[in-house]
Scaffold this motif. Structure first.
Motif, mmCIF file in Angstrom:
data_model
loop_
_atom_site.group_PDB
_atom_site.id
_atom_site.type_symbol
_atom_site.label_atom_id
_atom_site.label_comp_id
_atom_site.label_asym_id
_atom_site.label_seq_id
_atom_site.Cartn_x
_atom_site.Cartn_y
_atom_site.Cartn_z
ATOM 1 N N LEU A 145 5.643 15.105 5.212
ATOM 2 C CA LEU A 145 5.512 13.785 4.614
ATOM 3 C C LEU A 145 6.845 13.387 3.990
ATOM 4 N N ASP A 184 0.840 -1.198 0.000
ATOM 5 C CA ASP A 184 0.000 0.000 0.000
ATOM 6 C C ASP A 184 0.880 1.255 0.000
ATOM 7 N N ILE A 185 0.411 2.316 -0.613
ATOM 8 C CA ILE A 185 1.184 3.568 -0.692
ATOM 9 C C ILE A 185 1.509 4.102 0.702
ATOM 10 N N LYS A 186 0.606 3.897 1.667
ATOM 11 C CA LYS A 186 0.846 4.373 3.033
ATOM 12 C C LYS A 186 2.041 3.679 3.675
ATOM 13 N N ASP A 187 2.341 2.463 3.216
ATOM 14 C CA ASP A 187 3.496 1.732 3.743
ATOM 15 C C ASP A 187 4.811 2.351 3.287
ATOM 16 N N LYS A 188 4.751 3.176 2.256
ATOM 17 C CA LYS A 188 5.953 3.803 1.708
ATOM 18 C C LYS A 188 6.160 5.222 2.211
ATOM 19 N N LEU A 189 5.220 5.727 3.036
ATOM 20 C CA LEU A 189 5.268 7.113 3.480
ATOM 21 C C LEU A 189 5.353 7.213 4.993
ATOM 22 N N GLU A 200 9.303 10.051 2.299
ATOM 23 C CA GLU A 200 9.341 8.703 1.753
ATOM 24 C C GLU A 200 10.112 7.828 2.736
ATOM 25 N N LYS A 201 9.558 6.661 3.057
ATOM 26 C CA LYS A 201 10.247 5.743 3.977
ATOM 27 C C LYS A 201 11.447 5.122 3.270
ATOM 28 N N TYR A 204 2.198 18.740 9.642
ATOM 29 C CA TYR A 204 2.997 17.524 9.475
ATOM 30 C C TYR A 204 3.820 17.621 8.200
ATOM 31 N N SER A 207 -3.119 18.889 9.134
ATOM 32 C CA SER A 207 -4.082 17.796 9.224
ATOM 33 C C SER A 207 -5.476 18.331 9.538
ATOM 34 N N PHE A 245 4.530 9.988 7.958
ATOM 35 C CA PHE A 245 3.926 11.260 8.343
ATOM 36 C C PHE A 245 4.562 11.705 9.645
#
Length: 53
Positions: free
Chosen positions: A40, A2-7, A42-43, A38, A32, A9
């Motif tokens: 953002l 999922d894209i959230k796994d790569k980001l 990239e992990k 916040y 937010s 916050f």
């Protein structure tokens, strides 16, 4: 994946400054729905090392 796994916050100003000091640039910053700023990121392995310090 999922894209959230790569980001990542980041809502913590001190942590944001630490990440910036390491030369990592954020993708964007925003406010937010609960009115918190916040950043953002990239992990990456490098980011994870900084977060874990």
């Amino acid at each position: 994946m999922d894209i959230k796994d790569k980001l990542f916050f980041c809502y913590d100003t001190a942590l944001h400054r630490k990440i910036q000091a390491a030369g990592i640039r954020y993708i964007t910053c925003s406010i937010s729905l609960s009115n918190q700023k916040y950043w953002l990121y990239e992990k990456t392995d490098e980011l994870q090392k900084i977060i874990n310090q």
